[in-house]
Design a protein around this motif. Structure first.
Motif, PDB file in Angstrom:
ATOM      1  N   GLU A 302     -16.819 -34.332 -15.587  1.00 59.22           N
ATOM      2  CA  GLU A 302     -16.150 -33.512 -14.572  1.00 59.22           C
ATOM      3  C   GLU A 302     -14.631 -33.524 -14.763  1.00 59.22           C
ATOM      4  O   GLU A 302     -13.954 -32.512 -14.580  1.00 59.22           O
ATOM      5  N   GLU A 303     -14.094 -34.683 -15.124  1.00 63.54           N
ATOM      6  CA  GLU A 303     -12.658 -34.769 -15.371  1.00 63.54           C
ATOM      7  C   GLU A 303     -12.262 -33.934 -16.586  1.00 63.54           C
ATOM      8  O   GLU A 303     -11.228 -33.263 -16.587  1.00 63.54           O
ATOM      9  N   PHE A 304     -13.078 -33.976 -17.617  1.00 63.93           N
ATOM     10  CA  PHE A 304     -12.804 -33.171 -18.806  1.00 63.93           C
ATOM     11  C   PHE A 304     -12.848 -31.687 -18.438  1.00 63.93           C
ATOM     12  O   PHE A 304     -11.999 -30.897 -18.871  1.00 63.93           O
ATOM     13  N   ALA A 305     -13.809 -31.306 -17.636  1.00 61.02           N
ATOM     14  CA  ALA A 305     -13.895 -29.917 -17.188  1.00 61.02           C
ATOM     15  C   ALA A 305     -12.646 -29.524 -16.404  1.00 61.02           C
ATOM     16  O   ALA A 305     -12.116 -28.414 -16.552  1.00 61.02           O
ATOM     17  N   ARG A 306     -12.155 -30.424 -15.577  1.00 58.07           N
ATOM     18  CA  ARG A 306     -10.951 -30.154 -14.786  1.00 58.07           C
ATOM     19  C   ARG A 306      -9.730 -29.960 -15.685  1.00 58.07           C
ATOM     20  O   ARG A 306      -8.912 -29.065 -15.473  1.00 58.07           O
ATOM     21  N   ILE A 307      -9.620 -30.803 -16.706  1.00 54.09           N
ATOM     22  CA  ILE A 307      -8.499 -30.699 -17.645  1.00 54.09           C
ATOM     23  C   ILE A 307      -8.514 -29.341 -18.337  1.00 54.09           C
ATOM     24  O   ILE A 307      -7.476 -28.667 -18.449  1.00 54.09           O
ATOM     25  N   ILE A 308      -9.689 -28.933 -18.799  1.00 57.21           N
ATOM     26  CA  ILE A 308      -9.804 -27.649 -19.498  1.00 57.21           C
ATOM     27  C   ILE A 308      -9.422 -26.501 -18.564  1.00 57.21           C
ATOM     28  O   ILE A 308      -8.636 -25.621 -18.924  1.00 57.21           O
ATOM     29  N   ARG A 309      -9.952 -26.530 -17.356  1.00 57.41           N
ATOM     30  CA  ARG A 309      -9.669 -25.443 -16.409  1.00 57.41           C
ATOM     31  C   ARG A 309      -8.182 -25.409 -16.038  1.00 57.41           C
ATOM     32  O   ARG A 309      -7.573 -24.341 -15.964  1.00 57.41           O
ATOM     33  N   SER A 310      -7.600 -26.574 -15.835  1.00 55.64           N
ATOM     34  CA  SER A 310      -6.186 -26.649 -15.480  1.00 55.64           C
ATOM     35  C   SER A 310      -5.306 -26.130 -16.608  1.00 55.64           C
ATOM     36  O   SER A 310      -4.329 -25.411 -16.381  1.00 55.64           O
ATOM     37  N   ASP A 311      -5.660 -26.477 -17.855  1.00 59.77           N
ATOM     38  CA  ASP A 311      -4.896 -25.975 -18.995  1.00 59.77           C
ATOM     39  C   ASP A 311      -5.019 -24.460 -19.121  1.00 59.77           C
ATOM     40  O   ASP A 311      -4.031 -23.771 -19.401  1.00 59.77           O
ATOM     41  N   VAL A 312      -6.220 -23.938 -18.943  1.00 61.64           N
ATOM     42  CA  VAL A 312      -6.407 -22.491 -19.016  1.00 61.64           C
ATOM     43  C   VAL A 312      -5.509 -21.788 -17.995  1.00 61.64           C
ATOM     44  O   VAL A 312      -4.812 -20.803 -18.309  1.00 61.64           O
ATOM     45  N   GLU A 313      -5.472 -22.311 -16.795  1.00 63.08           N
ATOM     46  CA  GLU A 313      -4.681 -21.699 -15.731  1.00 63.08           C
ATOM     47  C   GLU A 313      -3.180 -21.775 -16.029  1.00 63.08           C
ATOM     48  O   GLU A 313      -2.463 -20.769 -15.945  1.00 63.08           O
ATOM     49  N   ASN A 314      -2.705 -22.957 -16.375  1.00 63.86           N
ATOM     50  CA  ASN A 314      -1.266 -23.162 -16.515  1.00 63.86           C
ATOM     51  C   ASN A 314      -0.706 -22.660 -17.844  1.00 63.86           C
ATOM     52  O   ASN A 314       0.394 -22.107 -17.889  1.00 63.86           O
ATOM     53  N   ILE A 315      -1.450 -22.836 -18.937  1.00 63.06           N
ATOM     54  CA  ILE A 315      -0.991 -22.293 -20.217  1.00 63.06           C
ATOM     55  C   ILE A 315      -1.015 -20.772 -20.159  1.00 63.06           C
ATOM     56  O   ILE A 315      -0.134 -20.102 -20.713  1.00 63.06           O
ATOM     57  N   GLY A 316      -1.999 -20.230 -19.470  1.00 61.36           N
ATOM     58  CA  GLY A 316      -2.056 -18.779 -19.313  1.00 61.36           C
ATOM     59  C   GLY A 316      -0.815 -18.233 -18.617  1.00 61.36           C
ATOM     60  O   GLY A 316      -0.284 -17.178 -18.995  1.00 61.36           O
ATOM     61  N   LYS A 317      -0.315 -18.947 -17.628  1.00 63.45           N
ATOM     62  CA  LYS A 317       0.894 -18.518 -16.919  1.00 63.45           C
ATOM     63  C   LYS A 317       2.103 -18.495 -17.854  1.00 63.45           C
ATOM     64  O   LYS A 317       2.907 -17.561 -17.821  1.00 63.45           O
ATOM     65  N   VAL A 318       2.221 -19.531 -18.698  1.00 64.96           N
ATOM     66  CA  VAL A 318       3.354 -19.599 -19.629  1.00 64.96           C
ATOM     67  C   VAL A 318       3.270 -18.466 -20.648  1.00 64.96           C
ATOM     68  O   VAL A 318       4.260 -17.780 -20.918  1.00 64.96           O
ATOM     69  N   VAL A 319       2.090 -18.267 -21.221  1.00 63.63           N
ATOM     70  CA  VAL A 319       1.898 -17.224 -22.231  1.00 63.63           C
ATOM     71  C   VAL A 319       2.207 -15.851 -21.645  1.00 63.63           C
ATOM     72  O   VAL A 319       2.897 -15.024 -22.264  1.00 63.63           O
ATOM     73  N   ASN A 320       1.729 -15.593 -20.445  1.00 60.17           N
ATOM     74  CA  ASN A 320       1.968 -14.299 -19.806  1.00 60.17           C
ATOM     75  C   ASN A 320       3.455 -14.099 -19.500  1.00 60.17           C
ATOM     76  O   ASN A 320       3.990 -12.988 -19.663  1.00 60.17           O
TER      77      ASN A 320
END
Length: 327
Positions: A302-320
């Motif tokens: 579950e923690e690994f899933a959280r890390i992946i989801r958090s990275d998708v959200e936050n890295i996506g903001k930077v890229v955009n």
């Protein structure tokens, strides 16, 4: 790393929904387990993973056979792993590039959020912000103050446009209100970037400690800050970015094991448990330190899933925000 509890459980549910909650077959594993790896052979993550796989093999009574597939920057391994039978005999060793590639590559063949069952995050490597001694700043506060007074003058190097280090530097610009200039080094040419930093041709470089330690010890570069939530135990005198900017999102490089969707939870737990024993063993600490990785022992799938989801959200903001487009 922040994410909603609802989102966390959504990923965990997707990872296991296709599998019944069966009891782990007593015979598992009855044969060798293939580990598809997209890591560069000889890199810190690769070396550390092979140590873990060897120790897990002893505990499981069956070999874990590492199969390196570096095609398309590791996507060959990631794609094959996502399409494998969910029986515990093929798992994938991935790093955070799986998330970054989501935004930087056209026609991405896999989805980090939907195509895998998280097993265990194993290691991470945080970026140090290193500067040439001539830069008139010895800590992050001084650096940002100088950069604000000199917009467009301070340069920072990374291993390419869209690399994790590039995104770290640009997100620091965004949060701190600075305009430091990015200098990308094509082909992930870490050696050239370090040489140019030592030679004063660039002001700063974002890299792992293993790339910088020798030069820092010799006084050829200075460590300004660490991009992580806690200080590095080998460089405890270097403050973290969060100490000055509490709301800054730390983009770190991580590595871990994923299985295909539908991997039964008992198998996930068995593999996670054996991996945890290895990375938690104090006798292994020096080995992991020597290749520049820190072990991640907290949490589970579950923690690994959280890390992946958090990275998708936050890295996506930077890229955009940067207007970067997939190629």
């Amino acid at each position: 790393m922040k994410s909603s509890v609802k989102g966390l459980f959504y990923i965990a549910a997707v990872a296991c929904a296709a599998a019944p909650y069966a009891v782990l077959p007593q015979a598992y594993p009855a044969r060798s387990i293939t580990v598809l790896s997209g890591a560069s052979i000889g890199s810190g993550g690769d070396v550390a993973m092979r140590v873990v796989a060897a120790k897990m093999s002893e505990a499981l009574g069956q070999p874990m056979v590492v199969e390196a597939r570096r095609g398309a920057g590791g996507l060959e391994a990631y794609t094959a792993g996502a399409r494998a039978e969910p029986n515990g005999y093929t798992i994938t060793f991935v790093n955070s590039g799986l998330v970054t590639n989501r935004f930087m590559k056209k026609d991405m063949p896999v989805d980090a959020l939907k195509d895998y069952a998280p097993i265990s995050v194993l290691f991470s490597t945080a970026f140090f912000l290193a500067a040439h001694p001539s830069l008139p700043a010895n800590n992050l506060k001084e650096l940002l103050s100088y950069a604000k007074r000199n917009p467009g003058k301070v340069t920072f190097a990374s291993t390419g446009i869209g690399s994790a280090a590039h995104l770290v530097g640009e997100s620091l610009n965004s949060v701190a209100g600075t305009r430091m200039l990015h200098v990308p080094y094509a082909g992930k040419n870490t050696a050239l970037a370090v040489n140019d930093l030592v030679g004063g041709r660039v002001d700063m470089y974002l890299a792992s400690l293993s790339s910088l330690a020798q030069h820092a010890a010799a006084g050829k570069v200075k460590l300004i800050a660490l991009v992580d939530s806690v200080r590095h135990r080998q460089q405890p005198h270097v403050a973290t970015v969060n100490e000055l900017l509490p709301g800054y999102y730390n983009i770190v490089v991580w590595w871990g094991f994923l299985g295909p969707v539908g991997l039964p939870r008992p198998i996930v737990d068995r593999l996670r448990g054996e991996a945890l024993k290895v990375i938690s063993d104090p006798a292994m600490a020096a080995k992991f330190d020597s290749v520049g990785v820190a072990t991640v022992t907290h949490g589970g799938p579950e923690e690994f899933a959280r890390i992946i989801r958090s990275d998708v959200e936050n890295i996506g903001k930077v890229v955009n925000a940067l207007g970067l487009k997939p190629e």
